[in-house]
Design a protein around this motif. Structure first.
Motif, mmCIF file in Angstrom:
data_model
loop_
_atom_site.group_PDB
_atom_site.id
_atom_site.type_symbol
_atom_site.label_atom_id
_atom_site.label_comp_id
_atom_site.label_asym_id
_atom_site.label_seq_id
_atom_site.Cartn_x
_atom_site.Cartn_y
_atom_site.Cartn_z
ATOM 1 N N THR A 249 -6.253 -3.930 -6.643
ATOM 2 C CA THR A 249 -5.027 -3.135 -6.597
ATOM 3 C C THR A 249 -4.058 -3.696 -5.573
ATOM 4 O OG1 THR A 249 -6.383 -1.187 -7.093
ATOM 5 C CG2 THR A 249 -4.102 -0.794 -6.454
ATOM 6 N N PRO A 250 -3.260 -4.686 -5.925
ATOM 7 C CA PRO A 250 -2.201 -5.121 -5.016
ATOM 8 C C PRO A 250 -1.241 -3.956 -4.746
ATOM 9 C CG PRO A 250 -2.536 -6.722 -6.773
ATOM 10 C CD PRO A 250 -3.307 -5.502 -7.155
ATOM 11 N N PHE A 251 -0.745 -3.875 -3.520
ATOM 12 C CA PHE A 251 0.132 -2.759 -3.172
ATOM 13 C C PHE A 251 1.126 -3.197 -2.115
ATOM 14 C CE2 PHE A 251 -3.477 -2.454 -0.273
ATOM 15 C CZ PHE A 251 -2.893 -2.200 0.958
ATOM 16 N N TYR A 252 2.089 -2.318 -1.861
ATOM 17 C CA TYR A 252 3.078 -2.570 -0.809
ATOM 18 C C TYR A 252 3.378 -1.244 -0.122
ATOM 19 C CZ TYR A 252 6.409 -0.526 -4.089
ATOM 20 O OH TYR A 252 7.048 0.329 -4.937
ATOM 21 N N GLY A 253 3.986 -1.335 1.050
ATOM 22 C CA GLY A 253 4.331 -0.119 1.770
ATOM 23 C C GLY A 253 5.462 -0.362 2.743
ATOM 24 N N LEU A 254 6.088 0.740 3.132
ATOM 25 C CA LEU A 254 7.229 0.645 4.034
ATOM 26 C C LEU A 254 7.245 1.844 4.975
ATOM 27 C CD1 LEU A 254 8.519 0.284 0.792
ATOM 28 C CD2 LEU A 254 10.121 -0.975 2.207
ATOM 29 N N PRO A 255 7.714 1.620 6.201
ATOM 30 C CA PRO A 255 7.923 2.762 7.084
ATOM 31 C C PRO A 255 9.143 3.546 6.630
ATOM 32 C CG PRO A 255 8.801 0.779 8.099
ATOM 33 C CD PRO A 255 8.134 0.348 6.813
ATOM 34 N N SER A 256 9.104 4.848 6.788
ATOM 35 C CA SER A 256 10.283 5.652 6.475
ATOM 36 C C SER A 256 11.335 5.455 7.560
ATOM 37 C CB SER A 256 9.905 7.128 6.379
ATOM 38 O OG SER A 256 9.080 7.355 5.263
ATOM 39 N N PRO A 257 12.607 5.656 7.241
ATOM 40 C CA PRO A 257 13.651 5.489 8.253
ATOM 41 C C PRO A 257 13.446 6.371 9.483
ATOM 42 C CG PRO A 257 14.633 5.537 6.080
ATOM 43 C CD PRO A 257 13.180 5.876 5.893
ATOM 44 N N ASP A 258 12.772 7.523 9.306
ATOM 45 C CA ASP A 258 12.530 8.391 10.461
ATOM 46 C C ASP A 258 11.396 7.893 11.335
ATOM 47 O OD1 ASP A 258 10.207 9.034 9.067
ATOM 48 O OD2 ASP A 258 10.825 11.074 8.583
ATOM 49 N N GLY A 259 10.684 6.835 10.885
ATOM 50 C CA GLY A 259 9.625 6.259 11.679
ATOM 51 C C GLY A 259 8.332 7.034 11.677
ATOM 52 N N ILE A 260 8.210 8.039 10.820
ATOM 53 C CA ILE A 260 7.013 8.879 10.834
ATOM 54 C C ILE A 260 6.118 8.586 9.632
ATOM 55 C CG2 ILE A 260 6.139 11.245 10.827
ATOM 56 C CD1 ILE A 260 8.763 12.072 12.197
ATOM 57 N N GLU A 294 -7.659 5.560 -2.448
ATOM 58 C CA GLU A 294 -8.547 4.437 -2.172
ATOM 59 C C GLU A 294 -7.875 3.413 -1.259
ATOM 60 O OE1 GLU A 294 -10.887 0.874 -4.581
ATOM 61 O OE2 GLU A 294 -10.019 2.556 -5.684
ATOM 62 N N ILE A 295 -6.605 3.132 -1.513
ATOM 63 C CA ILE A 295 -5.865 2.182 -0.679
ATOM 64 C C ILE A 295 -5.808 2.664 0.763
ATOM 65 C CG2 ILE A 295 -3.544 1.292 -0.214
ATOM 66 C CD1 ILE A 295 -3.151 1.181 -3.281
#
Length: 379
Positions: A249-260, A294-295
């Motif tokens: 399962t390749p995936f990606y992620g990002l921090p939210s602009p609020d940093g939380i 799972e990720i």
């Protein structure tokens, strides 16, 4: 002084809003149409954040385009005073022998990209929020981060409006066809207008608007999920975007602009096809969350595995995953930009600039041969 060229822009989403800005900035008389309004969440340009990255995992030919996009991101922010992009860095993680991770290193070497290879000890100290597997290669793309899609679309459209563009909101375009004597006619439910050229950025509605398009754009339903950390984070903690390649399962992620919170998405292989983009199923079933859970448990130990927010969007892919950029066959006055998912948002300003080149000049100096519609037989 010559007469201004009249150009229609059909769709004011990821690329269309940028095309309207670049066309208006270059003196065109622009009329832009949208079935909803700039910044809506009914197609691909939603979800609060999207990855901006210099490093590529599939094709190094995108790098010169990203560099031009980089400059235009800075220009649009300077012209509007809005923070549309934040450079946090982006971590690329995956088995060292994975083909895409090898491409990462090849592209970095070929183009001299600003990066850092992070060993396991440094990873544990510097980025404890991630759990890498044994044998992983971890690379930090320093010229990377996230962009804010809804804010960007609205900002680009507003800037186009300030420069003289006219945006027709909630006005679906029903037909686009060339005029025998030259130019293009745009038909809506209420009227028909004639233009010197048209830029078509239909997103998932490519098949609806252009049923005779010789290249297919397949639409998929993509889920985004947001997760909260189990503990408050240090004020100095680095919060990069991240992309994992290899594995089931390749995936990606990002921090939210609020940093939380942290937003996660998975690869196209885990997206369901969409038969009708006008009937997108926005309900997420509990079993669809199992992949995300799972990720989180395996790779993101600092997050609570229960999401606090879900979003459903549409993405459009060609068979090759390379977008379609250029004139329609036998009609240089209609410029198509479609099938951008996987590459779209980071490139959106340069694609808007290329659209303006093609609509106003009939050619572009940007290196688009590998994604051009000219001479293209397969999608």
């Amino acid at each position: 002084m010559g007469t201004k060229k009249r150009v229609a822009v059909v769709g004011t989403g990821t690329v269309g809003s940028q095309a309207a800005w670049r066309l208006a900035a270059r003196g065109a008389e622009v009329v832009a149409y949208d079935r909803f309004a700039p910044g809506h969440d009914r197609s691909a340009a939603g979800g609060e954040t999207r990855v901006f990255r210099s490093v590529q995992t599939d094709d190094g030919r995108y790098v010169p385009l990203v560099r031009h996009a980089d400059a235009l991101w800075q220009q649009l922010q300077a012209e509007t005073g809005r923070e549309l992009r934040r450079l946090t860095g982006c971590l690329f993680m995956g088995p060292a022998d994975d083909p895409e991770m090898r491409t990462v290193m090849d592209v970095i070497a070929e183009h001299g990209l600003d990066h850092e290879v992070i060993d396991a000890e440094a990873m544990a100290k510097r980025f404890p929020q991630f759990r890498a597997d044994d044998g992983d290669l971890v690379v930090l793309d320093r010229r990377a981060g996230f962009v804010r899609p809804e804010l960007t679309v609205q900002t680009a459209a507003r800037r186009a409006d300030e420069l003289g563009a006219r945006i027709r909101r909630y006005t679906p375009v029903r037909e686009v066809h060339p005029v025998a004597a030259g130019g293009v006619e745009i038909r809506t439910d209420t009227d028909t207008e004639r233009f010197d050229a048209a830029v078509i950025t239909p997103g998932p509605w490519a098949g609806d608007l252009l049923p005779d398009l010789p290249w297919g754009v397949s639409v998929y339903r993509a889920i985004s999920a947001w997760f909260l950390p189990n503990e408050d984070r240090r004020a100095d903690e680095e919060r990069p975007a991240f992309i994992r390649r290899g594995g089931a399962t390749p995936f990606y992620g990002l921090p939210s602009p609020d940093g939380i919170s942290v937003k996660l998405g998975v690869s196209q292989a885990h997206h369901r096809p969409v038969d009708d983009p006008n009937k997108l199923d926005r309900t997420v079933a509990p079993e669809e969350l199992e992949t995300f859970t799972e990720i989180v448990r395996r790779h993101l130990p600092g997050l609570n595995p229960d999401p606090v927010r879900l979003g459903v969007f549409m993405e459009g892919y060609t068979d090759s995953t390379r977008p379609l950029v250029g004139p329609l066959p036998d009609c240089d006055d209609i410029v198509l930009l479609a099938g951008f998912s996987g590459q779209g948002f980071k490139l959106s300003p340069v694609m808007g600039d290329i659209a303006a080149d093609l609509a106003l000049e009939g050619h572009t100096t940007q290196p688009i041969d590998f994604i051009s519609t000219l001479g293209r037989t397969a999608a």
